[in-house]
Design a protein around this motif. Structure first.
Motif, short mmCIF file in Angstrom:
data_model
loop_
_atom_site.label_atom_id
_atom_site.label_comp_id
_atom_site.label_asym_id
_atom_site.label_seq_id
_atom_site.Cartn_x
_atom_site.Cartn_y
_atom_site.Cartn_z
N ALA A 126 0.81 -1.22 0.00
CA ALA A 126 0.00 0.00 0.00
C ALA A 126 0.85 1.27 0.00
CB ALA A 126 -0.92 0.01 1.22
N THR A 127 2.07 1.17 0.53
CA THR A 127 2.86 2.38 0.74
C THR A 127 4.17 2.43 -0.05
OG1 THR A 127 4.03 1.39 2.62
CG2 THR A 127 1.99 2.62 3.10
N GLY A 128 4.70 1.27 -0.43
CA GLY A 128 6.00 1.25 -1.10
C GLY A 128 7.15 1.56 -0.17
N LEU A 129 6.94 1.43 1.13
CA LEU A 129 8.02 1.69 2.08
C LEU A 129 9.17 0.72 1.87
CD1 LEU A 129 6.28 2.23 5.56
CD2 LEU A 129 6.89 3.95 3.87
N ARG A 130 10.38 1.17 2.18
CA ARG A 130 11.52 0.25 2.27
C ARG A 130 11.30 -0.61 3.52
NH1 ARG A 130 13.49 5.44 1.29
NH2 ARG A 130 14.56 5.69 -0.72
N VAL A 131 11.82 -1.83 3.52
CA VAL A 131 11.62 -2.71 4.67
C VAL A 131 12.24 -2.10 5.92
CG1 VAL A 131 12.12 -4.98 5.65
CG2 VAL A 131 11.44 -4.78 3.27
N GLY B 26 1.94 -20.14 -2.71
CA GLY B 26 2.17 -20.60 -4.08
C GLY B 26 2.74 -19.57 -5.03
N VAL B 27 3.46 -18.58 -4.51
CA VAL B 27 4.16 -17.62 -5.38
C VAL B 27 5.52 -18.21 -5.72
CG1 VAL B 27 5.19 -15.33 -5.55
CG2 VAL B 27 2.97 -15.61 -4.45
N THR B 28 5.71 -18.57 -6.98
CA THR B 28 6.94 -19.25 -7.38
C THR B 28 8.02 -18.29 -7.88
OG1 THR B 28 6.01 -19.61 -9.58
CG2 THR B 28 5.73 -21.39 -7.96
N GLU B 29 7.63 -17.06 -8.22
CA GLU B 29 8.62 -16.07 -8.66
C GLU B 29 9.58 -15.74 -7.52
OE1 GLU B 29 9.08 -14.56 -11.65
OE2 GLU B 29 7.53 -15.87 -12.49
N GLU B 30 10.84 -15.45 -7.91
CA GLU B 30 11.81 -15.03 -6.89
C GLU B 30 11.35 -13.72 -6.28
OE1 GLU B 30 16.52 -13.73 -6.56
OE2 GLU B 30 15.78 -14.68 -8.39
N ILE B 31 11.38 -13.66 -4.96
CA ILE B 31 10.83 -12.48 -4.29
C ILE B 31 11.79 -12.01 -3.20
CG2 ILE B 31 9.49 -13.89 -2.66
CD1 ILE B 31 7.31 -11.74 -2.79
N THR B 32 11.94 -10.71 -3.09
CA THR B 32 12.73 -10.10 -2.02
C THR B 32 11.87 -9.02 -1.37
OG1 THR B 32 13.65 -8.25 -3.30
CG2 THR B 32 14.80 -10.39 -3.47
N PRO B 33 12.28 -8.50 -0.22
CA PRO B 33 11.49 -7.44 0.41
C PRO B 33 11.29 -6.23 -0.51
CG PRO B 33 13.02 -8.33 2.00
CD PRO B 33 13.35 -8.97 0.68
N HIS B 34 12.26 -5.96 -1.40
CA HIS B 34 12.13 -4.80 -2.29
C HIS B 34 11.16 -5.05 -3.44
CE1 HIS B 34 14.21 -1.18 -1.36
NE2 HIS B 34 14.52 -0.90 -2.61
N THR B 35 10.81 -6.32 -3.67
CA THR B 35 9.92 -6.65 -4.79
C THR B 35 8.56 -5.97 -4.62
OG1 THR B 35 11.00 -8.81 -4.96
CG2 THR B 35 8.95 -8.53 -6.15
N LEU B 36 8.07 -5.91 -3.40
CA LEU B 36 6.77 -5.28 -3.17
C LEU B 36 6.85 -3.78 -3.40
CD1 LEU B 36 5.44 -7.27 -0.09
CD2 LEU B 36 4.34 -7.07 -2.31
#
Length: 295
Positions: free
Chosen positions: A142-147, A233-243
């Protein structure tokens, strides 16, 4: 030389107000640089440093296989350091002037599809920890904040009635970011019982806490995110910055103003935000090639 280096780190921390992580990054970069000057160039004072010696260091990095973006970052650290030395009259010249910055490989940020975002945010709430996890994921999207910004939030930074959150970003700069209805609902549910049960009797001010009731770390969130992605079931590589990347790209795809996105992300320079316009163009091209009969 090393005393001046410590003075520079103090300047970054106290006068510039940079975060601990950013100061540590400068520290690592400049330690390598100063060690090179001592060992390879036999330099004992900064007035002895010339442009060619800095270029030699950059060539060494290139020979070691460092990427253009890494070399550009290191050169930026060197420039700021020499500017500091001149300003503080610790050196009479800046040998880093007129050294051309290597062109960076501009990699487009990876983002999630709307379907994968829905899977993540559709995380079922079963207990206090999943209520917290859902609130964090909704907050980030919702905000695009950095982790690092999210885990530093205090309960007092929330203004749910008004629909915004107050955040302290890079350079100790404050910004106000809107919260959507879905995020407000998930955060309210987390505050209405789950957080208090996790905190127990502790006087923790941070909004998001771990199962011991202590403030959640960036590393802790990363582990949670990977586990949730696997569960839903999200198979794509994901990091905190992905959101954060997905937040910006999806806003622009739906017609948001670039300046507004820049402000919400806390970017000092709009050129940083413009990378997301390249992402949206690339996605449009992919759609065109996939569905146009004569593509």
């Amino acid at each position: 030389m090393w005393d001046d280096f410590e003075d520079f780190l103090h300047y970054l921390t106290v006068e510039r107000g940079l975060s601990k992580n950013t100061v540590q990054s400068y520290k690592r970069d400049l330690r390598q640089y100063l060690s090179h000057l001592e060992k390879e160039e036999s330099v004992t004072g900064f007035d002895q440093v010339n442009r060619q010696q800095i270029m030699n260091y950059l060539y060494t990095l290139n020979d070691k296989g460092k990427s253009p973006s890494t070399i550009a970052r290191l050169l930026s650290s060197i420039r700021l350091f020499h500017q500091f030395l001149v300003r503080e009259k610790k050196s009479g010249k800046d040998p880093s002037l007129h050294i051309e910055t290597p062109k960076k490989d501009r990699k487009l940020p990876k983002i999630l599809s709307s379907t994968d975002v829905e899977k993540l945010l559709g995380l079922p709430v079963k207990d206090d920890l999943t209520a917290r996890n859902k609130a964090m994921l909704e907050m980030l999207y919702a905000t695009g904040l950095r982790v690092s910004e999210m885990v530093a939030l205090k309960v007092s930074d929330l203004h749910l009635t008004m629909g915004f959150v107050r955040c302290i970003g890079k350079g100790n700069k404050e910004r106000i970011v809107p919260l959507g209805d879905m995020a407000k609902e998930a955060i309210s549910e987390y505050l209405n019982g789950p957080r208090q049960r996790l905190v127990k009797q502790k006087s923790t001010e941070e909004l998001f806490v771990n199962h011991h009731g202590n403030p959640l770390s960036r590393q802790g969130f990363w582990k949670i995110l990977k586990a949730v992605a696997k569960d839903v079931g999200v198979t794509e590589e994901i990091t905190p910055h992905t959101l954060r990347h997905s937040f910006a790209t999806h806003l622009l795809e739906n017609g948001a103003d670039l300046r507004a996105v820049q402000e919400m992300l806390g970017h000092a320079d709009i050129s940083t935000t413009q990378i997301y316009t390249h992402v949206t163009k690339t996605r449009l091209q992919d759609v065109y090639r996939s569905f146009h009969p004569r593509a």
